[in-house]
Design a protein around this motif. Sequence first.
Motif, PDB file in Angstrom:
ATOM      1  N   PRO A 217       0.828  -1.209   0.000  1.00 48.92           N
ATOM      2  CA  PRO A 217       0.000   0.000   0.000  1.00 48.92           C
ATOM      3  C   PRO A 217       0.861   1.259   0.000  1.00 48.92           C
ATOM      4  O   PRO A 217       1.945   1.281   0.590  1.00 48.92           O
ATOM      5  CB  PRO A 217      -0.812  -0.113   1.290  1.00 48.92           C
ATOM      6  N   ALA A 218       0.373   2.293  -0.660  1.00 48.68           N
ATOM      7  CA  ALA A 218       1.039   3.593  -0.624  1.00 48.68           C
ATOM      8  C   ALA A 218       0.986   4.115   0.810  1.00 48.68           C
ATOM      9  O   ALA A 218       0.138   3.712   1.606  1.00 48.68           O
ATOM     10  CB  ALA A 218       0.347   4.569  -1.570  1.00 48.68           C
ATOM     11  N   GLU A 219       1.910   4.997   1.124  1.00 52.79           N
ATOM     12  CA  GLU A 219       1.922   5.631   2.439  1.00 52.79           C
ATOM     13  C   GLU A 219       0.770   6.634   2.481  1.00 52.79           C
ATOM     14  O   GLU A 219       0.910   7.788   2.060  1.00 52.79           O
ATOM     15  CB  GLU A 219       3.269   6.310   2.689  1.00 52.79           C
ATOM     16  N   ALA A 220      -0.365   6.178   2.996  1.00 52.31           N
ATOM     17  CA  ALA A 220      -1.604   6.956   2.935  1.00 52.31           C
ATOM     18  C   ALA A 220      -1.486   8.323   3.596  1.00 52.31           C
ATOM     19  O   ALA A 220      -2.018   9.305   3.105  1.00 52.31           O
ATOM     20  CB  ALA A 220      -2.738   6.165   3.573  1.00 52.31           C
ATOM     21  N   GLY A 221      -0.809   8.411   4.689  1.00 54.87           N
ATOM     22  CA  GLY A 221      -0.697   9.688   5.373  1.00 54.87           C
ATOM     23  C   GLY A 221       0.170  10.693   4.641  1.00 54.87           C
ATOM     24  O   GLY A 221       0.121  11.882   4.932  1.00 54.87           O
ATOM     25  N   LEU A 222       0.961  10.215   3.678  1.00 51.16           N
ATOM     26  CA  LEU A 222       1.868  11.090   2.947  1.00 51.16           C
ATOM     27  C   LEU A 222       1.385  11.399   1.535  1.00 51.16           C
ATOM     28  O   LEU A 222       1.644  12.481   1.016  1.00 51.16           O
ATOM     29  CB  LEU A 222       3.261  10.457   2.859  1.00 51.16           C
ATOM     30  N   SER A 223       0.710  10.438   0.905  1.00 49.43           N
ATOM     31  CA  SER A 223       0.219  10.627  -0.455  1.00 49.43           C
ATOM     32  C   SER A 223      -0.814  11.749  -0.449  1.00 49.43           C
ATOM     33  O   SER A 223      -1.585  11.889   0.493  1.00 49.43           O
ATOM     34  CB  SER A 223      -0.375   9.324  -0.982  1.00 49.43           C
ATOM     35  N   ARG A 224      -0.791  12.561  -1.510  1.00 48.22           N
ATOM     36  CA  ARG A 224      -1.629  13.749  -1.555  1.00 48.22           C
ATOM     37  C   ARG A 224      -2.485  13.796  -2.809  1.00 48.22           C
ATOM     38  O   ARG A 224      -2.093  13.314  -3.867  1.00 48.22           O
ATOM     39  CB  ARG A 224      -0.760  15.014  -1.539  1.00 48.22           C
ATOM     40  N   VAL A 225      -3.658  14.424  -2.669  1.00 51.22           N
ATOM     41  CA  VAL A 225      -4.496  14.759  -3.819  1.00 51.22           C
ATOM     42  C   VAL A 225      -4.798  16.252  -3.762  1.00 51.22           C
ATOM     43  O   VAL A 225      -4.829  16.846  -2.678  1.00 51.22           O
ATOM     44  CB  VAL A 225      -5.814  13.946  -3.867  1.00 51.22           C
ATOM     45  N   ALA A 226      -5.006  16.827  -4.937  1.00 58.63           N
ATOM     46  CA  ALA A 226      -5.369  18.235  -5.043  1.00 58.63           C
ATOM     47  C   ALA A 226      -6.702  18.322  -5.761  1.00 58.63           C
ATOM     48  O   ALA A 226      -6.880  17.720  -6.822  1.00 58.63           O
ATOM     49  CB  ALA A 226      -4.303  19.004  -5.817  1.00 58.63           C
ATOM     50  N   ARG A 227      -7.627  19.049  -5.171  1.00 55.93           N
ATOM     51  CA  ARG A 227      -8.946  19.245  -5.770  1.00 55.93           C
ATOM     52  C   ARG A 227      -9.213  20.737  -5.913  1.00 55.93           C
ATOM     53  O   ARG A 227      -8.765  21.538  -5.100  1.00 55.93           O
ATOM     54  CB  ARG A 227     -10.028  18.596  -4.916  1.00 55.93           C
ATOM     55  N   ASP A 228      -9.960  21.078  -6.963  1.00 60.68           N
ATOM     56  CA  ASP A 228     -10.307  22.485  -7.153  1.00 60.68           C
ATOM     57  C   ASP A 228     -11.525  22.853  -6.304  1.00 60.68           C
ATOM     58  O   ASP A 228     -12.020  22.027  -5.530  1.00 60.68           O
ATOM     59  CB  ASP A 228     -10.515  22.794  -8.640  1.00 60.68           C
TER      60      ASP A 228
END
Length: 158
Positions: A40-51
Amino acid sequence: MYKLHPETTDDAYEVEALYDLVFAPGREALSSYRLREGVPAEAGLSRVARDEGGILAGALRFWPVSVGGAEALLLGPIAVHPTRQGEGLGGLLMAEGLAAAWAAGWPRVMLVGDYAYYRRFGFEHLSGVVMPPPTNPERVLGQGDWAGITGPVERRLP
């Protein structure tokens, strides 16, 4: 104006669709994906950007790996929707993600990418760090404490 937040399981489908759009479905044939399989990706570190409308505009993931027995993070993929490129969103994702990694105590981060682009974020060539083939060694970059760290990059299972 974008809002960045840690990636959640609710974001996963949209993030994968964005990666397919930006990199094409063949992206999973890259050697770096062998390091991500079953991890699994490091959930606490992975980021998303939303408008402002909640539309996904960009994403960045981190994965735990081992380099010569030492812990490291593998950054990537990082992607910005084609209609949002050129707005500085990639740099914002990079800054936020790296700040989160350092705050969480990770000692080193690596990626496979274009030095001319990633050097502006503090990445340098890593000699002696060996990605699975057919990775070009000139594209293996890192930042953080890499003193004395050499060897193959391997998956780190949870």
